[in-house]
Every structure is written in C-alpha cells, then in structure tokens.
Write a protein that holds these residues in place. Structure first.
Motif, short mmCIF file in Angstrom:
data_model
loop_
_atom_site.label_atom_id
_atom_site.label_comp_id
_atom_site.label_asym_id
_atom_site.label_seq_id
_atom_site.Cartn_x
_atom_site.Cartn_y
_atom_site.Cartn_z
N GLN A 277 -14.19 -13.19 29.66
CA GLN A 277 -14.10 -11.88 30.31
C GLN A 277 -15.49 -11.34 30.69
N ILE A 278 -16.47 -11.56 29.82
CA ILE A 278 -17.84 -11.12 30.11
C ILE A 278 -18.36 -11.82 31.37
N CYS A 279 -18.18 -13.14 31.43
CA CYS A 279 -18.63 -13.89 32.61
C CYS A 279 -17.89 -13.44 33.86
N ASN A 280 -16.59 -13.26 33.73
CA ASN A 280 -15.76 -12.83 34.86
C ASN A 280 -16.22 -11.47 35.38
N GLY A 344 -7.25 -13.21 48.41
CA GLY A 344 -7.33 -11.83 47.93
C GLY A 344 -8.52 -11.54 47.04
N PHE A 345 -9.48 -12.45 46.92
CA PHE A 345 -10.62 -12.23 46.03
C PHE A 345 -11.58 -11.17 46.56
N GLY A 346 -11.44 -10.78 47.80
CA GLY A 346 -12.28 -9.72 48.35
C GLY A 346 -11.65 -8.35 48.27
N TRP A 360 -8.06 -11.36 39.23
CA TRP A 360 -9.40 -11.73 39.70
C TRP A 360 -9.96 -12.68 38.64
N ILE A 361 -9.71 -13.97 38.83
CA ILE A 361 -9.94 -14.98 37.81
C ILE A 361 -10.97 -15.98 38.33
N ASN A 362 -12.16 -15.96 37.77
CA ASN A 362 -13.27 -16.71 38.37
C ASN A 362 -13.10 -18.22 38.36
N TYR A 363 -12.43 -18.76 37.36
CA TYR A 363 -12.32 -20.23 37.33
C TYR A 363 -11.42 -20.76 38.44
N LYS A 364 -10.72 -19.87 39.15
CA LYS A 364 -9.95 -20.29 40.31
C LYS A 364 -10.83 -20.49 41.55
N VAL A 365 -12.08 -20.07 41.44
CA VAL A 365 -12.99 -20.15 42.58
C VAL A 365 -14.12 -21.15 42.35
#
Length: 429
Positions: A277-280, A344-346, A360-365
């Motif tokens: 969560q911190i990284c995200n 939808g990340f924007g 909004w899940i960073n490992y998906k990007v």
C-alpha cells in the motif's frame, strides 16, 4: 427511503468486495506485494481478432528494463549493518540470525552490480520479443527496419540488446538500428520536466507522509528479529528497517537467489500488504491522477507521448515501416499509462486510503519489463482509416477516453487528435 438504503448498501458492498479482491490477489500470490519489484508475468489473455480486411503493419513500443538488482548501496547496507550490529551485541533471535545470513547473501550477490540487469531480466526481454514477432509476423517480415533506442542506463541498454538479438535470430534480414544517447533523453526519460517539481507540492507530500507513517508498522517483525524490546525501542528504526527488509524480500524473485530461498515468512500478511500500500500510494501521489497536485505527475513524460505520436504519423505513411522500440524505466511507463488513462488508471480516486478499493493497483501496470505496445493495422481497402490497439504488458487494454471502432481497436486519428489537445490543455507546472 428503503430504495436509498438499498442503493447505499450496494455501493458499500461493492467497495468491500473490491478491497477483499485486492487483498485476496496478494494473499494468493504474495510476490504481487513487490509492486514495481514484481518479476514480469507476461500476457494472460488471448488477443482479439482484427477487424475484417485489416492486418498489422507497424508497432510503436515503450518498455521498462527487466528484472534488476536494487539500485542504492543503502538498500543492502542499511538492513545488513543494522542486523550485523545487533548480532554482535547478542540482540538477534535465531530467526534474526538466519535473516542476517540471507541479507548477507543478497548483498554479496549484488556487490558491484547495483541496478544492473539480472539473468532473469535478460530472459524476460527475449520472451517479449519472441512473442511480439510470433503474434504480429507481418510487422517483422523481410528486410524491414527496427529503430531501437534506450536510455543511457546499462540495464536498459542490455534489455534492448536482448530483444534485438532475439528478433535478429528469428529474422536475420531485419535492418536493426540501436542507440543510447543523451541526445534522446528528453523524451526517453525526461528527468528535467517541470512537472516533477509540480507534482511534489506541499499538500501531496504531507498526505503521502501521513499515509506512510500510518502504514509502515512492523511491530511483529521486530519481535521476530530481536530478543530485546528495549534495544528495539532505543536503537532500531522499525519503519526504516521493515521497509528495507520488505524491499529485499520482494526483489529476491528477480535474482538467481530465488532458486535457493524466500524471505516472506518473517512478515505477517498485513505487514507485507501495508508495504504494498505504501508503494502504491507513492506512485499514485507523484506519478498518477492525484487531485492534490492536479495530476501533474502524469505529465512528466509528455515529451514521450509527443514522440510516439510524431513517429507514428511518420511511419504509417510507409509501406512497411517495421517497429519503433524504446527502452527505459517504470517512471516513464507509469505516468504515460496514467496520461493515456489506460484501463482507467488516469481517473482520480477518492484518496490514498481508497486506492485498493477503487482498483488503482500498481502491479497491474509496472512489473519488471513492463511495456506498452501500440499495434497499428491497415485495411486492404483504400480510404479506410488506420486502426490500432494498445497492449499493456502484452494484454489488450482499454482507452476510456476514446470510442473504439470494435473491441480494443481504435482510430489512430481519434487518438492523435484527443491527446494532442490534452497535451495543449495540460495544467501549468
């Protein structure tokens, strides 16, 4: 009134399910807690058939380097020295001594190789190139041109070279040009963008720091490592050590040591989940559509988007343009993904605490070797528009701001017009 209560219940239930889904994904695959240290996982879905009469003829690509060692000496030295000092004073538990042994092995493995590509990173890029040619053979047939550029960082250069070697092995006729120069850094990885400073305004930094302090909690880990609570209280910085050990544990998957051991078991699930969560939150805050800074972080690589558009406009005029390949960093892929609003990340989320609830899940990007591929299609019929689809990590992606022609296929003219206007209307840095 009953109808209103029912609707509100559905909204609350939807948010709860989303949060549970996010936690479940990481619980089922704890390596996802690594965020941008996640090793590349490749495509997960089949491709959609092209519209009738259309064939692929050009690819424009931007990819992150593959799996690497950690970059800063302190990322290895701080955990090692902290644990070694405690061991010399008899303050480590047997588990703490075993963790010290593993940290020493990781530190020795990375000695002289900080930030460099690992063997797995090279393998990831060969696989990406192989699948690209197998999926879109029309783009790479014959003596077509491949124009490849990298940032001047060695892990990016070697990532590029591994892809080029794979392509050349599959088609020796390819005319490959490859380069890495300061001349191109203004669009390959713009480290001087005024939006970098603009994204780091006071409100954004304060909100992120509060989130960090609320979530960087490692009380359980301290009892696993140390046998003296007073030593922890007066000597150790639990948040700093906990985050550092999480980074090391998560990056094992990118090195050859992954074949020998893991280190997730010293943490509770919540400690690892909070680390994620911190990284995200960090990447959303400074590179995403954060309302506190008007989403300025999304614009840090505006020059990259302009280059993609300009190069595509030029190449699609050619009969057989081949591919434009670019190799850089996740600090380019993430803001570009957000700027394009890919999947939808924007779209701004409510606040940092709601990121996982609102997908909004960073490992998906941006795992290691993450990439964006614009695949262009041309019709055999004269007068038909140029179409393209966008692949994120080799899976077809949606562009919510545009209307597709069919499935994941969009008109290039719609994309160009919309995003050139978006760049012109960008907020002031």
């Amino acid at each position: 009134m009953r109808k209103l209560v029912f609707v509100l219940s559905l909204v609350l239930l939807s948010g709860t399910v989303s949060a549970q889904q996010s936690r479940t994904e990481i619980k089922n695959d704890i390596s996802l807690a690594a965020s941008n240290y996640k090793a590349y996982y490749g495509p997960t879905k089949p491709l959609t058939k092209a519209p009738s009469g259309y064939t692929p003829f050009y690819i424009s690509h931007y990819g992150r380097h593959g799996s690497r060692f950690l970059i800063a000496p302190s990322e290895y030295d701080m955990p090692y020295q902290t644990l070694a000092r405690a061991d010399s004073m008899g303050k480590l538990t047997p588990t703490g001594q075993e963790v010290l042994r593993k940290v020493r092995l990781m530190r020795d493995e990375a000695n002289g190789r900080l930030g460099e590509l690992t063997p797995l990173g090279a393998e990831q890029h060969r696989g990406i190139a192989k699948r690209m040619m197998e999926r879109f053979p029309e783009v790479f047939k014959g003596k077509t041109n491949i124009d490849a550029k990298s940032t001047i960082v060695i892990r990016c250069i070697l990532s590029m070279e591994n892809e080029m070697q794979q392509l050349a092995a599959m088609n020796p006729q390819l005319q490959i040009r490859h380069d890495a120069s300061m001349h191109d850094m203004y669009f390959m990885n713009d480290e001087h963008s005024p939006y970098i400073k603009g994204a780091r305004n006071k409100a954004t930094i304060e909100a992120y720091n509060k989130f960090y302090n609320d979530h960087a909690q490692f009380s359980h880990l301290m009892t696993v490592l140390f046998n003296d609570s007073n030593y922890v209280r007066y000597v150790i910085r639990p948040a700093e050590l906990g985050v550092g050990l999480c980074s090391l544990a998560c990056n094992i998957q990118s090195t050859e040591l992954r074949k020998e051991f893991k280190m997730y078991d010293i943490f509770t699930f919540d400690e690892l989940y909070n680390y994620w969560q911190i990284c995200n939150a960090n990447w959303y805050s400074f590179y995403g559509p954060n309302k506190l800074n008007e989403g300025k972080g999304m614009y840090v690589q505006s020059n990259l988007l302009r280059n993609i558009i300009q190069q595509a406009d030029s190449c699609i005029r050619l009969a057989h343009p081949g591919a434009t390949m670019r190799f850089g960093h996740e600090s380019d892929v993430m803001p570009l993904t957000c700027l394009l609003n890919v999947n939808g990340f924007g779209t701004p989320r409510t606040n940092l605490e709601q990121l996982d609830d609102e997908d909004w899940i960073n490992y998906k990007v941006y795992p290691m070797a993450c990439n964006l591929q614009f695949v262009f299609y041309r019709s055999a019929k004269r007068g038909e528009p140029i179409l393209f689809k966008l692949l994120l990590n080799e899976d077809e992606a949606a562009l919510p701001d545009l209307k597709p022609v069919t499935g994941p296929y969009y008109k290039w003219s719609d994309f160009r017009d919309f995003f050139l206007k978006k760049l012109q209307a960008a907020p002031r840095p």
